[in-house]
Write a protein that holds these residues in place. Structure first.
Motif: not given
Length: 221
Positions: A162-167, A174-175, A185-194, A211-213
């Motif tokens: 698990q990693f992350y990226t800031q745009f 998440p990555v 991208g959106i695929t990782a976000y949906i994966t995380h959400s699921f 990190k986001k918080i």
């Protein structure tokens, strides 16, 4: 018994897990920026069993495609005039891309539309399960898809993957890096959400959320 094994492995296809997942998935926090796009599409989040392991199925888009070529994605695409719902879009596109027939997919439900890359399309994620997926269930359209692969849920839950990226627009997403595959991208976000929707926090924890918080608090100050 270890909660990770009992819930993460054995019970993920249970009715209770399914109900928990859809209830939480419908409450997704929707990242917003700019105007809401007028174009719409859907993706299938395919939960399957491979070798007895609960897994998610992903595609690698063909490199010759104009948009997002070579990137990891869930099967799916733009809404067509023939589609009567986001679910129909997801099932149709899945069949066209990888040959997985709709009658092989048990649709659980869908989440809210999410802005896709560059905020050009709103994408509705549709969750569906496939029991005992085999190579014979697939017929890959090589004009659109270079490869199909699956990742065991337990690997996505491992912190080392698990990693992350800031745009540049400030969003942190998440990555997941699984061997040679980078899910972002959106695929990782949906994966995380699921994963967050179907698993409890003692089973799936992702450090990118912390990190986001923290960054959100700094931004408020």
């Amino acid at each position: 018994m270890n909660s990770r094994l009992s819930f993460g492995i054995k019970n993920i296809f249970s009715i209770a897990a399914r109900e928990r997942c859809i209830t939480n998935f419908k409450r997704l926090t929707i990242p917003r920026y700019g105007k809401i796009p007028t174009d719409a599409g859907s993706v299938l989040v395919p939960l399957c069993q491979v070798g007895g392991k609960p897994s998610l199925l992903y595609t690698v888009r063909a490199t010759n495609l104009r948009g997002n070529g070579g990137e990891v994605a869930f099967p799916g695409g733009k809404t067509d005039h023939r589609d009567g719902s986001p679910t129909q879009t997801a099932l149709r596109e899945t069949f066209e891309e990888i040959g997985l027939a709709p009658d092989k997919i048990d649709v659980w439900g869908q989440g809210p539309p999410l802005p896709g890359r560059n905020n050009k399309i709103m994408i509705t994620p549709v969750i569906g399960s496939i029991d005992n997926l085999t190579q014979d269930d697939l017929n890959i359209n090589m004009n659109e898809i270079a490869e199909v692969f699956t990742v065991p849920i337990e690997m996505l839950c491992e912190p080392k993957n698990q990693f992350y990226t800031q745009f540049s627009n400030g969003f942190i997403l998440p990555v997941f890096v699984i061997e040679e595959y980078k899910i972002w991208g959106i695929t990782a976000y949906i994966t995380h959400s699921f994963l967050s929707s179907i698993l409890t926090k003692d089973v799936y924890r992702n450090e990118w959320m912390k990190k986001k918080i923290i960054l959100d608090k700094i931004a408020v100050k």
